[in-house]
Design an enzyme around this catalytic site. Structure first.
Site, PDB file in Angstrom:
ATOM      1  N   ASN A 204       2.537   3.550  -2.160  1.00 53.07           N
ATOM      2  CA  ASN A 204       1.048   3.239  -2.535  1.00 53.07           C
ATOM      3  C   ASN A 204       0.530   4.421  -2.610  1.00 53.07           C
ATOM      4  O   ASN A 204      -0.893   4.459  -2.899  1.00 53.07           O
ATOM      5  CB  ASN A 204       0.390   2.184  -1.608  1.00 53.07           C
TER       6      ASN A 204
ATOM      7  N   ARG B 201      -7.222   4.349  -4.757  1.00 52.67           N
ATOM      8  CA  ARG B 201      -6.851   3.285  -3.730  1.00 52.67           C
ATOM      9  C   ARG B 201      -8.014   3.396  -2.398  1.00 52.67           C
ATOM     10  O   ARG B 201      -8.015   4.331  -1.882  1.00 52.67           O
ATOM     11  CB  ARG B 201      -5.559   3.600  -3.097  1.00 52.67           C
TER      12      ARG B 201
ATOM     13  N   TYR C 254      -9.083   6.464   2.062  1.00 54.71           N
ATOM     14  CA  TYR C 254      -8.468   7.625   1.655  1.00 54.71           C
ATOM     15  C   TYR C 254      -9.039   8.626   0.895  1.00 54.71           C
ATOM     16  O   TYR C 254      -8.543   9.598   0.787  1.00 54.71           O
ATOM     17  CB  TYR C 254      -7.110   6.976   0.917  1.00 54.71           C
TER      18      TYR C 254
ATOM     19  N   ALA D  50       3.132   2.740   4.697  1.00 52.36           N
ATOM     20  CA  ALA D  50       3.267   1.478   5.315  1.00 52.36           C
ATOM     21  C   ALA D  50       4.453   1.491   6.213  1.00 52.36           C
ATOM     22  O   ALA D  50       4.767   0.776   7.137  1.00 52.36           O
ATOM     23  CB  ALA D  50       2.827   0.309   4.697  1.00 52.36           C
TER      24      ALA D  50
ATOM     25  N   ARG E 266      -1.183  -0.943  12.759  1.00 50.66           N
ATOM     26  CA  ARG E 266      -0.898   0.451  12.263  1.00 50.66           C
ATOM     27  C   ARG E 266      -0.663   1.335  13.750  1.00 50.66           C
ATOM     28  O   ARG E 266      -0.576   2.502  13.496  1.00 50.66           O
ATOM     29  CB  ARG E 266      -2.016   0.933  11.375  1.00 50.66           C
TER      30      ARG E 266
HETATM   31  C1  DQA Z   1      -1.509   6.092   5.663  1.00 55.99           C
HETATM   32  C2  DQA Z   1      -1.586   5.053   6.858  1.00 55.99           C
HETATM   33  C3  DQA Z   1      -0.753   3.740   6.764  1.00 55.99           C
HETATM   34  O1  DQA Z   1      -1.157   2.965   7.722  1.00 55.99           O
HETATM   35  C4  DQA Z   1      -0.832   3.166   5.428  1.00 55.99           C
HETATM   36  O2  DQA Z   1       0.093   2.095   5.371  1.00 55.99           O
HETATM   37  C5  DQA Z   1      -0.942   4.052   4.298  1.00 55.99           C
HETATM   38  C6  DQA Z   1      -1.617   5.534   4.447  1.00 55.99           C
HETATM   39  C7  DQA Z   1      -2.499   7.222   5.672  1.00 55.99           C
HETATM   40  O3  DQA Z   1      -2.334   8.206   5.062  1.00 55.99           O
HETATM   41  O4  DQA Z   1      -3.415   7.239   6.316  1.00 55.99           O
HETATM   42  O5  DQA Z   1      -0.384   3.911   3.287  1.00 55.99           O
HETATM   43  O6  DQA Z   1      -0.259   6.712   6.068  1.00 55.99           O
END
Ligand code: DQA
Length: 152
Positions: free
Chosen positions: A20, A27, A32, A87, A121
């Site tokens: 992603n 996104r 982000y 993720a 997370r």
């Molecule tokens: C991420 C944080 C992860 O929890 C999330 O699934 C992502 C992005 C970040 O860069 O903040 O895809 O890795």
């Protein structure tokens, strides 16, 4: 006198991005930010040049690609890996094992600070194996992590 010796190659740092992260820019921008992965790659290339390094920035939505690239980083003698596993950070024992299986230092990178977010997370299989973690600086997390390579 003409110097005919080949120019010394700058050490390479692999910058591996997981699922992603190809959607960065559109996104969940409140989390982000608005920078695309290409924007970040451009900034990393500029910074790497200042530091006497080169970067090889890649993204895949497939866990196995990330594992193959970690192995490749060691095979080509990369100076370090910056890994934002997305993720997979929170689920992948296979990535954990791959990081432990190579001697190349791996720095875990996140744009957000996962510890301030949902409980699922909070666990990082990547962080448990990585040399260090940089998180919460938005796109600048990658730059902070690249700067840190010189301190390894
Ligand atoms: C991420 C944080 C992860 O929890 C999330 O699934 C992502 C992005 C970040 O860069 O903040 O895809 O890795």
């Amino acid at each position: 006198m003409t110097d005919t010796a080949a120019p010394a190659t700058a050490p390479v740092v692999f910058v591996l991005n997981g699922p992603n992260l190809n959607l960065l820019g559109m996104r969940e921008p409140a989390i982000y930010g608005h920078d695309t992965l290409d924007d970040i790659a451009g900034r990393l290339e500029d910074r790497a040049q200042d530091l006497g390094l080169t970067v090889d920035v890649r993204q895949s939505n497939h866990e196995g690609h990330l594992i193959d690239w970690l192995h490749e980083a060691q095979a080509v003698g990369a100076r370090a890996v910056l890994l934002n596993a997305g993720a997979y950070t929170h689920t992948s024992v296979a990535l954990h094992d791959a990081i432990k299986g190579i001697v190349t230092p791996v720095i875990e990178v996140h744009l957000s600070n996962p510890h301030k977010r949902e409980e699922f997370r909070h666990k990082s299989y990547v962080g448990m194996a990585a040399k260090a973690t940089v998180a919460g600086f938005g796109a600048a997390s990658y730059i902070v992590a690249l700067d840190a390579v010189l301190h390894l």
